[in-house]
Design an enzyme around this catalytic site. Structure first.
Site, PDB file in Angstrom:
ATOM      1  N   SER A 165      36.076  -7.354 -10.697  1.00 43.01           N
ATOM      2  CA  SER A 165      36.656  -6.278 -10.092  1.00 43.01           C
ATOM      3  C   SER A 165      38.099  -6.198 -10.140  1.00 43.01           C
ATOM      4  O   SER A 165      38.680  -5.958 -11.224  1.00 43.01           O
ATOM      5  CB  SER A 165      36.344  -6.582  -8.473  1.00 43.01           C
ATOM      6  OG  SER A 165      36.496  -5.399  -7.706  1.00 43.01           O
ATOM      7  N   ASP A 266      27.753   1.483  -9.397  1.00 42.75           N
ATOM      8  CA  ASP A 266      29.344   1.390  -9.357  1.00 42.75           C
ATOM      9  C   ASP A 266      29.789   2.526  -9.271  1.00 42.75           C
ATOM     10  O   ASP A 266      29.951   3.483 -10.084  1.00 42.75           O
ATOM     11  CB  ASP A 266      29.764   0.372 -10.277  1.00 42.75           C
ATOM     12  CG  ASP A 266      31.082  -0.130  -9.886  1.00 42.75           C
ATOM     13  OD1 ASP A 266      32.001   0.678  -9.167  1.00 42.75           O
ATOM     14  OD2 ASP A 266      31.579  -1.275 -10.593  1.00 42.75           O
ATOM     15  N   HIS A 296      28.100  -2.539  -7.776  1.00 41.59           N
ATOM     16  CA  HIS A 296      29.452  -3.295  -7.912  1.00 41.59           C
ATOM     17  C   HIS A 296      29.248  -4.631  -7.140  1.00 41.59           C
ATOM     18  O   HIS A 296      28.960  -4.948  -6.038  1.00 41.59           O
ATOM     19  CB  HIS A 296      30.568  -2.576  -7.389  1.00 41.59           C
ATOM     20  CG  HIS A 296      31.870  -3.331  -7.567  1.00 41.59           C
ATOM     21  ND1 HIS A 296      32.530  -2.872  -8.758  1.00 41.59           N
ATOM     22  CD2 HIS A 296      32.642  -4.190  -7.041  1.00 41.59           C
ATOM     23  CE1 HIS A 296      33.630  -3.883  -8.680  1.00 41.59           C
ATOM     24  NE2 HIS A 296      33.727  -4.368  -7.779  1.00 41.59           N
TER      25      HIS A 296
END
Length: 323
Positions: A165, A266, A296
């Protein structure tokens, strides 16, 4: 119907001085040096920069591989956790578990970096902390009194940068920064860029399609960037959107091998795929692993997906061409 509050979604509360109060307090996972306690990796915390209050959590597998009855040196993984720049630290359960997995399953020496958080420290503070961590690892290679786990067991010629991330964003920018640094005897074998957090002023189709995503709805993504980017900039700053023109683009042809991982659910998937295309167009050796199914952070909550990602990383590291 009540108005959606991105601060509430992140369990943070804004303060008048520009800082935030993090309302979700998760008990930190303690380190352990007891190899007989049944753990697959031992761990310890080491100060990095006391003035910045940064530190690293070091992991070493309890079962070290050997060659001809001598302990074999294993890769070094510098790990940068997720949390949207704003939350999480290296001692949180989900981050500690990653370090344990990397150390025991790769196997590798894992250096999990506890970098500063936004908005108290805005970008590029996190990139600066990443450089500090990498230079600390390099120092252990040449210091006779260096940290023994790294000095005695780490293979400095196989050092990998791994981020998830926003940590993947850090990994990319750290990789760019290192291209003009003297890292000898340390050599970077590649970057693992797992579900990188990128943004931009213009909305992508995936951002609009998943605007009400349960984990990362658009107002939350916007708030994360609002809290992390330098004041007076927007989401087209290169820290957020590496696809914009800038001096960093000229360095891309020299970038290391990259493994880029992403999932179709995502909101940032379009940007991640554009990012891969940018790397490929600049001659970077890229292994892109995109799965249409998933969201995600799925590898943090789904053990099966976690195992798949771990296998990708192991293959990427152990299939590296000989230096």
């Amino acid at each position: 119907m009540s108005k959606f509050d991105p601060y509430e979604h992140l369990n943070i509360s804004p303060n008048p001085d520009g800082s935030v109060t993090r309302l979700l307090r998760v008990p930190p996972v303690p380190t352990t040096l007891d190899e007989d306690s049944g753990v697959v990796a031992v761990s310890k915390d080491i100060p990095l920069n006391p003035e910045k209050k940064t530190w690293v959590r070091l992991f070493r597998p309890t079962k070290l591989p050997s060659n001809d009855n001598e302990v074999a040196r294993i890769p070094i993984i510098l790990y940068f956790h997720g949390g949207g720049w704003v939350v999480f630290q290296a001692s949180d359960p989900v981050v500690h578990e990653r370090g344990t997995h990397f150390a025991s399953q790769t196997p590798a020496i894992c250096v999990s970096v506890n970098f500063r958080l936004a908005p108290e420290s805005r970008l590029p503070a996190q990139y600066d902390d990443a450089v500090d961590a990498l230079l600390w690892v390099k120092k252990q290679a040449v210091d006779p009194n260096g940290e023994p786990w790294i000095r005695d067991y780490g293979d400095f010629s196989r050092t990998y940068l791994y981020g998830c991330s926003n940590g993947a964003n850090i990994t990319f920018h750290l990789g760019i920064r290192t291209l003009d640094m003297d890292l000898e005897p340390l050599k970077i074998g590649g970057l693992v860029i797992n579900q990188p957090m990128f943004g931009g002023a213009q909305r992508t189709k995936s951002e609009l399609r998943f605007a009400a995503d349960q984990l990362l709805p658009l107002p939350v993504l916007d708030l994360m960037w609002q809290l992390a980017l330098p004041k007076g900039t927007d989401r087209n700053h290169r820290y957020c959107n590496p696809m914009v023109d800038g001096a960093h683009r000229n360095l891309l042809p020299r970038l290391y091998r990259c493994l880029v991982i992403g999932y179709g659910g995502d909101p940032m998937i379009d940007r991640q795929q554009d990012f891969v295309q940018m790397l490929v167009m600049n001659g970077v050796m890229v292994e892109a692993r995109f799965d249409d199914v998933g969201f995600h952070g799925i590898d943090l909550v789904d053990p099966r997906r976690s195992a798949v990602v771990m296998n990708m990383v192991k293959e990427f590291i152990w299939s590296a061409p000989a230096k």
